[in-house]
Design an enzyme around this catalytic site. Structure first.
Site, mmCIF file in Angstrom:
data_model
loop_
_atom_site.group_PDB
_atom_site.id
_atom_site.type_symbol
_atom_site.label_atom_id
_atom_site.label_comp_id
_atom_site.label_asym_id
_atom_site.label_seq_id
_atom_site.Cartn_x
_atom_site.Cartn_y
_atom_site.Cartn_z
ATOM 1 N N ARG A 120 69.743 -48.797 7.846
ATOM 2 C CA ARG A 120 71.174 -49.122 7.828
ATOM 3 C C ARG A 120 71.533 -49.938 9.066
ATOM 4 O O ARG A 120 72.129 -49.447 10.022
ATOM 5 C CB ARG A 120 72.004 -47.862 7.677
ATOM 6 C CG ARG A 120 71.552 -47.024 6.504
ATOM 7 C CD ARG A 120 72.544 -45.990 6.075
ATOM 8 N NE ARG A 120 73.483 -46.538 5.104
ATOM 9 C CZ ARG A 120 74.407 -45.812 4.485
ATOM 10 N NH1 ARG A 120 74.511 -44.532 4.751
ATOM 11 N NH2 ARG A 120 75.217 -46.356 3.612
ATOM 12 N N ASP A 128 72.652 -52.966 0.974
ATOM 13 C CA ASP A 128 72.839 -51.525 1.135
ATOM 14 C C ASP A 128 73.489 -50.946 -0.122
ATOM 15 O O ASP A 128 74.718 -50.891 -0.241
ATOM 16 C CB ASP A 128 73.698 -51.261 2.367
ATOM 17 C CG ASP A 128 73.831 -49.775 2.690
ATOM 18 O OD1 ASP A 128 73.358 -48.946 1.886
ATOM 19 O OD2 ASP A 128 74.414 -49.455 3.744
ATOM 20 N N TYR A 226 72.367 -42.805 9.237
ATOM 21 C CA TYR A 226 72.547 -41.680 8.316
ATOM 22 C C TYR A 226 73.064 -40.472 9.086
ATOM 23 O O TYR A 226 72.990 -40.406 10.307
ATOM 24 C CB TYR A 226 71.216 -41.324 7.632
ATOM 25 C CG TYR A 226 70.657 -42.427 6.768
ATOM 26 C CD1 TYR A 226 70.999 -42.517 5.432
ATOM 27 C CD2 TYR A 226 69.784 -43.374 7.298
ATOM 28 C CE1 TYR A 226 70.476 -43.524 4.630
ATOM 29 C CE2 TYR A 226 69.266 -44.392 6.512
ATOM 30 C CZ TYR A 226 69.613 -44.464 5.170
ATOM 31 O OH TYR A 226 69.106 -45.472 4.391
#
Length: 379
Positions: A120, A128, A226
């Site tokens: 990410r 994404d 995350y």
């Protein structure tokens, strides 16, 4: 090279690639095969794919002859057995929850890319899929809650009396949570938000919501974008704060998940006992166990007048736009592994390609997966 698009199973209404993206692949000299009816539930019929240059084939033909196979949900073992060695499987394969399947893909020498494992980073935002689909989840979660709620969302002042605005509590201010905030505010609700990351406070407040702070959160930077697990002391503080807010809430949207682990239970049964009759909870983490003590995936539970909706696949309720966004994410990733002439080029020096690759040359190659303990719940 032949790229094959499979028809999704088990109620999944989205499709991996739309006719618009198929046309762009054709311009790169990639031949596209589409399983018959693959896009129908997303309102992309076979004619649209053929007009874009694709060929309509059977599932067996797509599985046995495509060089790269596209799917959203992980294929069943029965389907995976039809994929020849050396082929590429690309989708949202949820490898942290499927260690046995990952081992099977490696043993069959199938190269797999899981788009939910993409790092990410700023460069990876255009591919994404978690973010593009979570945006839809947050939006639909609020609409689903509003539909299920027995009262108005906005404040009303009428000759018959005044109606107070709904109080919405959102647990988690990631992509889904932020979209839920924006949607709830548009509907006129008063919104409170919890998140373990103090850095999101400014975003939450900019959308007009109140950010409830809990001190002592673990540093989220180690999670690579995350969520990360919190220590026991923080969890106790968090639960106390949530308990205070949830007793007043009319609507609760929960979004908290940790990759490869069961979702944290943020709403305990004693908290549920404090909620008023008529309240609604929409749990977006239902597939990994849920954020409430009573959540059941793909089910609606009624407890003491409270409605608990467990649904982790709300993007499938908006299949046309969800597929459009997902397909664009996939195409942006494909540009990293295909040349302009449409030939395969797996550049494992690229951190995005390396991070998304799960199995290759008969081995499990994903570092995060190799170091992870098997998850105890399934998606």
């Amino acid at each position: 090279m032949i790229a094959g698009i499979l028809k999704e199973k088990n109620g999944e209404t989205r499709v991996s690639l739309t006719p618009e993206i198929v046309k762009q692949l054709q311009q790169m000299s990639v031949t596209v095969w589409v399983e018959q009816g693959a896009g129908e539930q997303a309102f992309y019929n076979d004619d649209a794919y053929m007009q874009a240059g694709a060929l309509i084939k059977t599932a067996a033909e797509v599985l046995s002859q495509s060089d790269i196979i596209f799917t959203i949900q992980p294929p069943s073992r029965e389907l995976a057995e039809q994929i020849a060695a050396g082929k590429i499987l690309l989708g949202v394969l949820q490898p942290l929850f499927r260690p046995e399947e990952v081992g099977y893909w490696a043993s069959q020498n199938i190269t797999t890319f899981s788009l939910d494992s993409i790092p990410r980073t700023t460069r990876a935002q255009v591919m994404d899929v978690l973010s593009s689909q979570a945006n839809i989840s947050g939006y639909k979660a609020v609409l689903l809650a509003a539909y299920s709620y027995s009262r108005y969302f906005p404040m009303f002042m009428t000759a018959a009396g005044s109606i107070a605005p709904a109080k919405v509590l959102i647990l988690g201010a990631g992509v889904a949570g932020l979209q839920a905030i924006a949607t709830a505010k548009r509907l006129g609700a008063v919104v409170e938000v919890f998140d373990t990351r103090p850095a999101v406070k400014e975003e939450v407040m900019s959308l007009g919501a109140r950010f409830v702070e809990v001190e002592g959160a673990a540093d989220a930077s180690a999670g690579g974008g995350y969520a990360v697990e919190q220590n026991e002391e923080y969890q106790k503080k968090q639960q106390q704060k949530i308990a205070e807010s949830i007793a007043k809430a009319d609507i609760v949207i929960t979004t908290a998940q940790i990759p490869g682990k069961p979702a944290p239970v943020l709403v305990t049964q004693p908290m549920l006992d404090q909620m008023h009759s008529g309240a609604v909870i929409v749990d977006l983490a239902a597939a990994t166990g849920g954020n409430t003590a009573l959540t059941r995936n793909n089910e609606t539970v009624h407890y003491r007048g409270i409605t608990i909706i467990g649904n982790s696949n709300l993007p499938a309720t908006m299949p046309a736009d969800a597929s459009k966004l997902y397909a664009k994410n996939v195409f942006n990733f494909l540009k990293l592994i295909l040349t302009k002439e449409g030939n395969l080029h797996l550049n494992f020096e690229d951190d995005i390609v390396k991070g998304a690759c799960i199995t290759h040359n008969g081995e499990i190659v994903n570092e995060r997966l190799k170091s992870a303990k098997p998850a105890t719940s399934t998606i």
